[in-house]
Design an enzyme around this catalytic site. Structure first.
Site, PDB file in Angstrom:
ATOM      1  N   ILE A 168      -7.204  26.198 -62.847  1.00 30.40           N
ATOM      2  CA  ILE A 168      -6.429  25.065 -63.133  1.00 30.40           C
ATOM      3  C   ILE A 168      -6.390  24.620 -64.506  1.00 30.40           C
ATOM      4  O   ILE A 168      -5.381  24.345 -65.093  1.00 30.40           O
ATOM      5  CB  ILE A 168      -6.707  23.767 -62.248  1.00 30.40           C
ATOM      6  CG1 ILE A 168      -6.741  24.270 -60.798  1.00 30.40           C
ATOM      7  CG2 ILE A 168      -5.728  22.854 -62.668  1.00 30.40           C
ATOM      8  CD1 ILE A 168      -7.469  23.223 -60.044  1.00 30.40           C
ATOM      9  N   SER A 169      -7.719  24.276 -65.165  1.00 25.70           N
ATOM     10  CA  SER A 169      -7.598  23.986 -66.453  1.00 25.70           C
ATOM     11  C   SER A 169      -9.038  24.309 -67.450  1.00 25.70           C
ATOM     12  O   SER A 169      -9.969  24.478 -66.561  1.00 25.70           O
ATOM     13  CB  SER A 169      -7.620  22.328 -66.359  1.00 25.70           C
ATOM     14  OG  SER A 169      -8.290  21.607 -67.526  1.00 25.70           O
ATOM     15  N   LYS A 179     -12.425  20.977 -72.819  1.00 23.99           N
ATOM     16  CA  LYS A 179     -13.590  21.047 -73.814  1.00 23.99           C
ATOM     17  C   LYS A 179     -14.800  21.103 -73.189  1.00 23.99           C
ATOM     18  O   LYS A 179     -15.708  21.915 -73.380  1.00 23.99           O
ATOM     19  CB  LYS A 179     -13.518  19.967 -74.787  1.00 23.99           C
ATOM     20  CG  LYS A 179     -12.453  20.301 -75.891  1.00 23.99           C
ATOM     21  CD  LYS A 179     -12.655  19.203 -76.917  1.00 23.99           C
ATOM     22  CE  LYS A 179     -11.983  17.700 -76.562  1.00 23.99           C
ATOM     23  NZ  LYS A 179     -12.092  16.726 -77.495  1.00 23.99           N
ATOM     24  N   GLU A 180     -14.912  20.415 -72.125  1.00 22.52           N
ATOM     25  CA  GLU A 180     -16.331  20.405 -71.627  1.00 22.52           C
ATOM     26  C   GLU A 180     -16.497  20.986 -70.048  1.00 22.52           C
ATOM     27  O   GLU A 180     -17.635  21.185 -69.727  1.00 22.52           O
ATOM     28  CB  GLU A 180     -16.784  18.796 -71.100  1.00 22.52           C
ATOM     29  CG  GLU A 180     -16.910  17.879 -72.508  1.00 22.52           C
ATOM     30  CD  GLU A 180     -15.616  17.255 -72.666  1.00 22.52           C
ATOM     31  OE1 GLU A 180     -14.713  17.080 -71.689  1.00 22.52           O
ATOM     32  OE2 GLU A 180     -15.516  16.725 -73.887  1.00 22.52           O
ATOM     33  N   VAL A 223     -11.724  23.978 -64.690  1.00 16.68           N
ATOM     34  CA  VAL A 223     -11.557  23.383 -63.212  1.00 16.68           C
ATOM     35  C   VAL A 223     -10.739  24.407 -62.578  1.00 16.68           C
ATOM     36  O   VAL A 223      -9.862  25.261 -63.081  1.00 16.68           O
ATOM     37  CB  VAL A 223     -10.618  22.301 -63.289  1.00 16.68           C
ATOM     38  CG1 VAL A 223     -10.278  21.770 -61.802  1.00 16.68           C
ATOM     39  CG2 VAL A 223     -11.231  20.894 -64.025  1.00 16.68           C
ATOM     40  N   LYS A 272     -15.073  21.772 -60.414  1.00 19.17           N
ATOM     41  CA  LYS A 272     -14.985  21.453 -61.822  1.00 19.17           C
ATOM     42  C   LYS A 272     -16.485  21.854 -62.376  1.00 19.17           C
ATOM     43  O   LYS A 272     -17.530  21.540 -61.666  1.00 19.17           O
ATOM     44  CB  LYS A 272     -15.010  20.075 -62.392  1.00 19.17           C
ATOM     45  CG  LYS A 272     -15.123  19.549 -63.726  1.00 19.17           C
ATOM     46  CD  LYS A 272     -14.537  17.913 -63.750  1.00 19.17           C
ATOM     47  CE  LYS A 272     -14.643  17.730 -65.348  1.00 19.17           C
ATOM     48  NZ  LYS A 272     -14.059  16.361 -65.475  1.00 19.17           N
ATOM     49  N   ASP A 324     -12.276   7.128 -70.743  1.00 18.57           N
ATOM     50  CA  ASP A 324     -11.129   8.259 -71.477  1.00 18.57           C
ATOM     51  C   ASP A 324      -9.783   7.865 -70.750  1.00 18.57           C
ATOM     52  O   ASP A 324      -9.292   8.976 -70.332  1.00 18.57           O
ATOM     53  CB  ASP A 324     -11.975   9.429 -71.103  1.00 18.57           C
ATOM     54  CG  ASP A 324     -11.198  10.652 -71.850  1.00 18.57           C
ATOM     55  OD1 ASP A 324     -10.547  10.225 -73.004  1.00 18.57           O
ATOM     56  OD2 ASP A 324     -11.277  11.741 -71.767  1.00 18.57           O
TER      57      ASP A 324
END
Ligand code: ADP
Ligand code: MN
Length: 556
Positions: A290-291, A294-295, A298, A334, A450
């Site tokens: 999905i994504s 940077k960290e 997903v 994640k 954030d």
């Protein structure tokens, strides 16, 4: 693996450039120090790009004609006669300098040719010595004209494309090669030594103009092209070399990063964890990404049909926790990246968080990544308990967090940033976000830290909050500053959306925190916040409750 693909790519680039500038290469090889054949002449005419001809056409043409006439009449009538009329102003122009005697010029021309041959030889030796070696020796000190030769090498290297030293400045663009080759007629050096003011000006302006199109796109050349700045050749060329080697360097870095994402985000250990999840029926299948952030990466997954109550017992509940009874049909996994680089800058969120403070000191980097995942899990659980719309935690296994998927049919819900909303929906979204922030602060005792339109999703007609691994308690030494930053993002976003009566960032801060800080002046607002943070921290040795009390007292 990454380095070999870098090589493939760079040699492809070299090949590309070799093709596009093949005319100019022909030119170099056919150039004779002592004159040119008719064939070479016609080729070199081809080599002039349209742009070159168009730019400063008149000025250079006139200057060049004058130069040729000058050279033909006074110096080498036999050889110069065959010289093509396409010399640029930088070539022999300076021959018109009055205080130079004919013999001296002739001698300089001869010397230049000899230097050129010699430098060519040195360059060749240098390449041979360095051929397959990782440690490169530079023969630059042996050259009689470093700049001249190195540029010529560039041309040759473009065509030999086998050269693997991609960082040394080859690969300048073809139009630049054309310029160099025109210089390659035996006049350059003498031209450089006896340059008239007019020539250097023209050449300088042309160099400045070329900043616009001769450099890689990403390279910031500033606004020089809009001004009458003259760049001398040496500066222009070294700037250009730097620009291209920077471009290649950044390409390599970028490639390494992608390589890491693909190979390392789902490394062996992660894959094993995912396999186990599927084996145990917690996950039915792992689908697409999905994504890639940077960290974390997903991934979408289909939930397994095992009932949560049937899950095997957990030895350490803080490491693996299930908050729902039934595993949802669609899940989001994640996976925190096990490469640490991006996490270093985020240490401040976790090492000052009293909940993790003591453990943080003792842990190795890999464990710290696990802690990030754990932190997100704890925060999500807290939020869920308070009734905030957020992903539901299914389980945590080391750096892999399984949660419910916000979206339908593998299609993740849009971020607020991308969601297309009616004006009433925008207003509704704003109200929801403000309420969410208040709930988060007072009931969950959390500051998102954030929060922005990127970490809020629009799903089923409401706002969902995600990405809370960095969220901290309000009593965190910088908790209130983080809250103000969140408020700034939110106010700005909804203001830009055109939502009426959006609170300013300071007003929103007061609204969310219940504090009543004067909003007249941003600077004093911030310093008040910092003072509060300090006094809360000073009391933190009396326990976290005391430090929270300070904030609560200030709120009344
Ligand atoms: P990052 O630290 O990379 O920003 P996020 O938790 O924000 O990590 O996740 C990145 C993106 O993945 C989000 O912007 C969202 O589009 C998607 N995403 C994350 N969690 C979920 C979820 N539970 N359901 C649907 N999409 C999600
Ligand atoms: Mn995010």
């Amino acid at each position: 693996m990454s380095s070999s693909s870098t090589l493939v790519e760079s040699s492809a680039v070299l090949n590309d450039q070799a093709e596009s500038s093949s005319h100019s290469f022909d030119n170099t090889t056919s150039a004779s120090p002592w004159g040119k054949s008719a064939k070479a002449t016609s080729q070199s005419n081809q080599a002039v790009s349209f742009k070159d001809v168009m730019s400063e056409q008149l000025a250079s043409q006139l200057q060049v004609e004058e130069n040729i006439k000058f050279v033909q009449e006074d110096y080498q009538p036999d050889t110069i006669e065959t010289e093509p009329p396409d010399l640029t102003e930088g070539d022999i122009a300076s021959g018109s300098s009055e205080d130079t005697s004919n013999d001296a010029l002739l001698a300089q021309m001869l010397q230049a040719e000899m230097d050129k041959e010699y430098n060519k030889y040195i360059a060749k030796q240098e390449r041979q010595v360095n051929k397959n070696s990782k440690v490169k020796l530079s023969f630059t000190n042996y050259r009689t004209d470093e700049m001249f030769v190195s540029e010529e090498d560039d041309d040759e290297d473009l065509y030999s494309s086998s050269d693997e030293d991609i960082g040394s400045g080859q690969g300048a663009d073809p139009s630049q090669n054309i310029l160099e080759i025109k210089n390659d007629k035996g006049y350059v050096i003498f031209g450089k030594e006896v340059v008239t003011k007019h020539d250097s000006e023209l050449c300088g302006r042309r160099n400045t103009a070329r900043l616009e199109d001769g450099f890689p796109l990403q390279f910031r050349t500033g606004d020089a092209t809009g001004m009458d700045i003259q760049l001398n050749n040496k500066i222009y060329n070294s700037l250009k070399k730097h620009a291209f080697s920077e471009q290649r360097r950044s390409h390599r870095l970028h490639e390494d990063k992608e390589h890491y994402t693909a190979e390392h985000a789902v490394d062996e250990r992660t894959r094993l964890i995912l396999h186990r999840l599927v084996d145990r029926g917690i996950i039915a299948s792992v689908n697409g990404v999905i994504s890639i952030g940077k960290e974390a990466v997903v991934i979408h997954a289909d939930g397994g049909d095992i009932a949560a109550s049937d899950l095997p017992p957990v030895k350490n509940p803080s490491v693996r926790k299930v908050s729902c009874l039934q595993i949802p049909k669609e899940c989001a996994i994640k996976i925190y990246k096990t490469t640490l680089n991006e996490f270093r800058s985020r240490d401040k969120y976790i090492k000052d968080d009293y909940r993790f403070k003591d453990r943080f000191k003792k842990l190795n980097p890999r464990k710290i990544i696990h802690m990030w995942a754990e932190k997100e899990m704890h925060n999500l659980l807290r939020m869920h308990e308070c009734g905030i719309d957020c992903p539901e935690v299914i389980l945590l296994r080391k750096h892999v967090l399984v949660m419910s998927f916000i979206g339908h049919n593998q299609q993740p819900a849009p971020k607020l940033k991308q969601a297309i909303l009616s004006s009433s929906q925008k207003k509704l979204a704003y109200e929801q976000v403000v309420n969410m922030m208040k709930k988060l602060y007072h009931e969950c005792r959390l500051v998102h830290s954030d929060l922005s339109e990127f970490n809020l999703l629009w799903h089923d007609g409401k706002v969902w909050m995600i990405d809370v691994s960095q969220s901290v308690e309000p009593s965190h030494p910088h908790g209130l500053e983080f809250l103000l930053r969140d408020c700034t993002n939110i106010s700005k976003f909804f203001n830009n959306l055109g939502v009426p009566a959006v609170l300013s960032s300071m007003e929103l801060f007061n609204e969310v925190s219940g504090l009543n800080i004067a909003t007249e002046n941003e600077a004093t607002f911030l310093s008040t916040i910092e003072t509060l943070e300090k006094s809360s921290e000073e009391h933190s040795h009396q326990g976290r409750n005391k430090s929270s009390q300070i904030l609560e007292q200030s709120a009344h």
